[in-house]
Design a protein around this motif. Structure first.
Motif, mmCIF file in Angstrom:
data_model
loop_
_atom_site.group_PDB
_atom_site.id
_atom_site.type_symbol
_atom_site.label_atom_id
_atom_site.label_comp_id
_atom_site.label_asym_id
_atom_site.label_seq_id
_atom_site.Cartn_x
_atom_site.Cartn_y
_atom_site.Cartn_z
ATOM 1 N N TYR A 48 0.832 -1.211 0.000
ATOM 2 C CA TYR A 48 0.000 0.000 0.000
ATOM 3 C C TYR A 48 0.860 1.252 0.000
ATOM 4 N N GLU A 92 1.089 3.558 -3.485
ATOM 5 C CA GLU A 92 0.044 4.562 -3.307
ATOM 6 C C GLU A 92 0.050 5.599 -4.419
ATOM 7 N N ASP A 93 1.240 6.006 -4.904
ATOM 8 C CA ASP A 93 1.305 7.050 -5.918
ATOM 9 C C ASP A 93 1.105 6.518 -7.332
ATOM 10 N N LYS A 94 1.043 5.235 -7.512
ATOM 11 C CA LYS A 94 0.847 4.652 -8.845
ATOM 12 C C LYS A 94 -0.607 4.193 -8.958
ATOM 13 N N LYS A 95 -1.440 5.104 -9.399
ATOM 14 C CA LYS A 95 -2.871 4.820 -9.488
ATOM 15 C C LYS A 95 -3.184 4.037 -10.747
#
Length: 177
Positions: free
Chosen positions: A143, A147-150
Motif C-alpha cells: 500500500y 500509493e502514488d501509482k494509481k
C-alpha cells in the motif's frame, strides 16, 4: 414520521386478529421465569438439594462464582463433546449426552460444530503469529509503495454535440490504416 405511520398500520392489522393479541400477551415476558436459576445454596442441606435437582452427587456439585448470573446451576467440567467417547451408547448420540444429564452453561461453546480445544494445533503459535504479521506487514508495504501509482480505466473526454466547432466531425467512414 414513516415509522409512526407503519406502526399505526401494524396495530390496526393486529386489532382485527384477536389470536395475535393473545399470543403477544402470553409471550410478553420474553422468557419463561420458571427457567431462571435459584440463588446460590448457603447451607449444606440446600447444596445437597441443588445437587439432587441437577442429578449430581453432592461431591461433584460445584457452583459458579457469585458474580456470574448462573445462580445454583452446577459448574461442569469444560470438556468439549468431541473429547467424549464416540462408542459409548448415549441416549442422544448426536450430542453425545444422556437423558437427564445437565448441559454446560456455555453449551454453545462446546458443540462439535464449534472450534474445539481438544485437537492439537496444526502449527505453533509462533508460526501462526509470524504468518499473520508477515501478511499484514506485506500488505501495508504494498500500500505504501504503490500509493502514488494509481490504476484506472483509460478514457478520453466525452464528446458532446455542443463541442463541435466549425463543422468538425467525431467520426469517419474511412477504413482504419
Amino acid at each position: 414520521m414513516s415509522a409512526l405511520i407503519k406502526s399505526v398500520k401494524f396495530f390496526n392489522r393486529i386489532n382485527k386478529n384477536p389470536a395475535a393479541i393473545y399470543t403477544i400477551v402470553r409471550n410478553a415476558g420474553g422468557w419463561n421465569k420458571d427457567f431462571a436459576p435459584e440463588p446460590l445454596p448457603k447451607t449444606e442441606e440446600e447444596r445437597r438439594a441443588a445437587a439432587k435437582k441437577y442429578g449430581l452427587l453432592p461431591e461433584e456439585y460445584k457452583t459458579y462464582p457469585d458474580d456470574l448470573p448462573y445462580g445454583d446451576y452446577p459448574h461442569l467440567e469444560d470438556k468439549p463433546y468431541e473429547q467424549k467417547d464416540i462408542y459409548y451408547p448415549y441416549d442422544h448420540p448426536e450430542f453425545r449426552r444422556n437423558f437427564g444429564e445437565p448441559i454446560h452453561a456455555e453449551h454453545d461453546l462446546h458443540e462439535e460444530t464449534r472450534a474445539g480445544t481438544a485437537a492439537p494445533l496444526r502449527y505453533s503459535m509462533g508460526v501462526m503469529w509470524a504468518s499473520f504479521l508477515g501478511v499484514m506487514c506485506g500488505t501495508f508495504a504494498l500500500y505504501v509503495f504503490l500509493e502514488d501509482k494509481k490504476m484506472y480505466q483509460p478514457a478520453m473526454p466525452r464528446q458532446m454535440p455542443k463541442d463541435v466547432k466549425n463543422g468538425a466531425k467525431h467520426y469517419s467512414f474511412e477504413p482504419a490504416r
